[in-house]
Design an enzyme around this catalytic site. Structure first.
Site, PDB file in Angstrom:
ATOM      1  N   LYS A  13      31.247  30.388  40.296  1.00 31.30           N
ATOM      2  CA  LYS A  13      32.165  29.672  41.198  1.00 31.30           C
ATOM      3  C   LYS A  13      32.010  30.174  42.643  1.00 31.30           C
ATOM      4  O   LYS A  13      31.954  29.384  43.570  1.00 31.30           O
ATOM      5  CB  LYS A  13      33.623  29.870  40.752  1.00 31.30           C
ATOM      6  CG  LYS A  13      33.931  29.362  39.358  1.00 31.30           C
ATOM      7  CD  LYS A  13      35.421  29.489  39.014  1.00 31.30           C
ATOM      8  CE  LYS A  13      35.937  30.917  38.925  1.00 31.30           C
ATOM      9  NZ  LYS A  13      35.357  31.722  37.836  1.00 31.30           N
ATOM     10  N   ARG A  88      44.668  29.423  37.731  1.00 30.74           N
ATOM     11  CA  ARG A  88      44.166  30.142  36.551  1.00 30.74           C
ATOM     12  C   ARG A  88      45.059  29.927  35.328  1.00 30.74           C
ATOM     13  O   ARG A  88      44.725  30.375  34.250  1.00 30.74           O
ATOM     14  CB  ARG A  88      44.212  31.639  36.802  1.00 30.74           C
ATOM     15  CG  ARG A  88      43.110  32.390  37.505  1.00 30.74           C
ATOM     16  CD  ARG A  88      41.802  32.501  36.835  1.00 30.74           C
ATOM     17  NE  ARG A  88      41.174  33.802  36.850  1.00 30.74           N
ATOM     18  CZ  ARG A  88      40.488  34.332  37.855  1.00 30.74           C
ATOM     19  NH1 ARG A  88      40.377  33.714  38.998  1.00 30.74           N
ATOM     20  NH2 ARG A  88      39.910  35.506  37.716  1.00 30.74           N
ATOM     21  N   ARG A 127      26.117  42.119  37.524  1.00 25.34           N
ATOM     22  CA  ARG A 127      26.568  41.700  38.865  1.00 25.34           C
ATOM     23  C   ARG A 127      26.938  42.912  39.715  1.00 25.34           C
ATOM     24  O   ARG A 127      27.479  43.889  39.217  1.00 25.34           O
ATOM     25  CB  ARG A 127      27.788  40.786  38.707  1.00 25.34           C
ATOM     26  CG  ARG A 127      28.312  40.257  40.036  1.00 25.34           C
ATOM     27  CD  ARG A 127      29.024  38.957  39.887  1.00 25.34           C
ATOM     28  NE  ARG A 127      30.405  39.090  39.444  1.00 25.34           N
ATOM     29  CZ  ARG A 127      31.234  38.060  39.340  1.00 25.34           C
ATOM     30  NH1 ARG A 127      30.818  36.836  39.599  1.00 25.34           N
ATOM     31  NH2 ARG A 127      32.461  38.236  38.921  1.00 25.34           N
ATOM     32  N   ARG A 173      38.722  39.905  30.115  1.00 25.19           N
ATOM     33  CA  ARG A 173      38.804  38.797  31.081  1.00 25.19           C
ATOM     34  C   ARG A 173      38.358  37.488  30.435  1.00 25.19           C
ATOM     35  O   ARG A 173      38.941  36.435  30.691  1.00 25.19           O
ATOM     36  CB  ARG A 173      37.937  39.082  32.314  1.00 25.19           C
ATOM     37  CG  ARG A 173      38.614  40.038  33.285  1.00 25.19           C
ATOM     38  CD  ARG A 173      37.631  40.580  34.298  1.00 25.19           C
ATOM     39  NE  ARG A 173      37.152  39.587  35.228  1.00 25.19           N
ATOM     40  CZ  ARG A 173      35.992  39.676  35.888  1.00 25.19           C
ATOM     41  NH1 ARG A 173      35.199  40.712  35.685  1.00 25.19           N
ATOM     42  NH2 ARG A 173      35.631  38.756  36.736  1.00 25.19           N
TER      43      ARG A 173
HETATM   44  P1  AMP Z   1      38.019  36.940  40.183  1.00 28.13           P
HETATM   45  O1  AMP Z   1      37.299  37.599  41.308  1.00 28.13           O
HETATM   46  O2  AMP Z   1      38.339  35.497  40.462  1.00 28.13           O
HETATM   47  O3  AMP Z   1      37.349  37.143  38.849  1.00 28.13           O
HETATM   48  O4  AMP Z   1      39.441  37.669  40.068  1.00 28.13           O
HETATM   49  C1  AMP Z   1      39.548  39.041  39.808  1.00 28.13           C
HETATM   50  C2  AMP Z   1      40.926  39.361  39.237  1.00 28.13           C
HETATM   51  O5  AMP Z   1      41.933  38.995  40.205  1.00 28.13           O
HETATM   52  C3  AMP Z   1      41.305  38.604  37.996  1.00 28.13           C
HETATM   53  O6  AMP Z   1      40.787  39.215  36.810  1.00 28.13           O
HETATM   54  C4  AMP Z   1      42.821  38.668  38.059  1.00 28.13           C
HETATM   55  O7  AMP Z   1      43.309  39.958  37.718  1.00 28.13           O
HETATM   56  C5  AMP Z   1      43.082  38.473  39.550  1.00 28.13           C
HETATM   57  N1  AMP Z   1      43.212  37.032  39.909  1.00 28.13           N
HETATM   58  C6  AMP Z   1      42.383  36.321  40.723  1.00 28.13           C
HETATM   59  N2  AMP Z   1      42.808  35.056  40.841  1.00 28.13           N
HETATM   60  C7  AMP Z   1      43.932  34.954  40.080  1.00 28.13           C
HETATM   61  C8  AMP Z   1      44.833  33.892  39.786  1.00 28.13           C
HETATM   62  N3  AMP Z   1      44.668  32.647  40.290  1.00 28.13           N
HETATM   63  N4  AMP Z   1      45.891  34.160  38.958  1.00 28.13           N
HETATM   64  C9  AMP Z   1      46.080  35.394  38.447  1.00 28.13           C
HETATM   65  N5  AMP Z   1      45.263  36.436  38.679  1.00 28.13           N
HETATM   66  C10 AMP Z   1      44.196  36.229  39.493  1.00 28.13           C
END
Ligand code: AMP
Length: 215
Positions: A13, A88, A127, A173
């Site tokens: 993404k 999310r 990554r 995750r």
């Molecule tokens: P990402 O970089 O998008 O994988 O996000 C890293 C972490 O940030 C996730 O594993 C969540 O802990 C938190 N996070 C990011 N976006 C959201 C969201 N929209 N809702 C809840 N937690 C989020």
């Protein structure tokens, strides 16, 4: 363009969002980047979010909606935005629908990047992410390593393995994704806004988006 990018962690993404910003000046809004920036800066938001993030759990919806309500009203969003990692959960998606209505903003579509699970797992384990909150460039030790090992090509900060990219946090995750986020695919399908792209390359996703939006 005004898009939501859906897909498991590691689906690409962020990479797709960065490429799409070059097309028409739309901005990438990554809630993960915003939260990591807040953790590094040690703000109240960062302190509240840190524990959830380390475990690979979702941060509470109320915190996220607060961030997004402010962010979507910033002037750089007028040209368009690419939502990367948000919404999310179903409650976030419902609140986003209401928020966009209030702000008189119409979404073009939600793009699901559908990547096989084995590829996702391999990508996440290999990554590396620039630790500079202003940069957060993404590398892969196998397919796209930084020129100097461990150093970001773009800004010279360290390119590190994220704390939530240990094997244990990754499987958590992915389970969280399946339980809480995957239902959004049905949500946006029912809303008539979904485009699914079975893709292993970001270029294929970019071409599909361009084709659909006629750009
Ligand atoms: P990402 O970089 O998008 O994988 O996000 C890293 C972490 O940030 C996730 O594993 C969540 O802990 C938190 N996070 C990011 N976006 C959201 C969201 N929209 N809702 C809840 N937690 C989020």
């Amino acid at each position: 363009m005004k898009l939501i990018l859906l897909g498991a962690p590691g689906a690409g993404k962020g990479t797709v969002a960065k490429l799409l910003t070059n097309i028409d000046g739309s901005v990438q809004i990554s809630t993960g980047d915003i939260l990591r920036g807040a953790v590094t800066a040690g703000t109240e938001l960062g302190k509240e979010a840190e524990g959830y993030m380390k475990r690979g759990d979702l941060v509470p919806d109320t915190l996220i909606m607060g961030i997004m309500e402010t962010r979507l009203q910033e002037p750089d969003c007028e040209k368009g935005f690419l939502l990367d990692g948000f919404p999310r959960t179903i409650p976030q998606a419902e609140e986003l629908t209401a928020l966009l209505e209030r702000l008189d903003i119409t979404l073009d579509m939600a793009v699901e990047i559908d990547v096989p699970k084995d590829i996702i797992l391999d990508r996440l384990c290999t990554r590396r992410t620039c630790e500079n909150p202003e940069c957060q460039a993404i590398y892969n030790v196998k397919s796209n390593p930084p020129k100097v090992e461990g150093i970001c090509d773009k800004c010279g900060a360290k390119a590190i393995q994220r704390e939530d990219e240990t094997e244990e946090a990754i499987s958590h995750r992915l389970a969280t994704y399946n339980e809480k986020t995957a239902p959004l695919i049905g949500f946006y399908k029912d809303a008539g806004l979904l485009m699914s792209v079975p893709a292993v390359s970001s270029d294929a996703v970019i071409d599909a988006v361009k084709g659909k939006l006629n750009i």
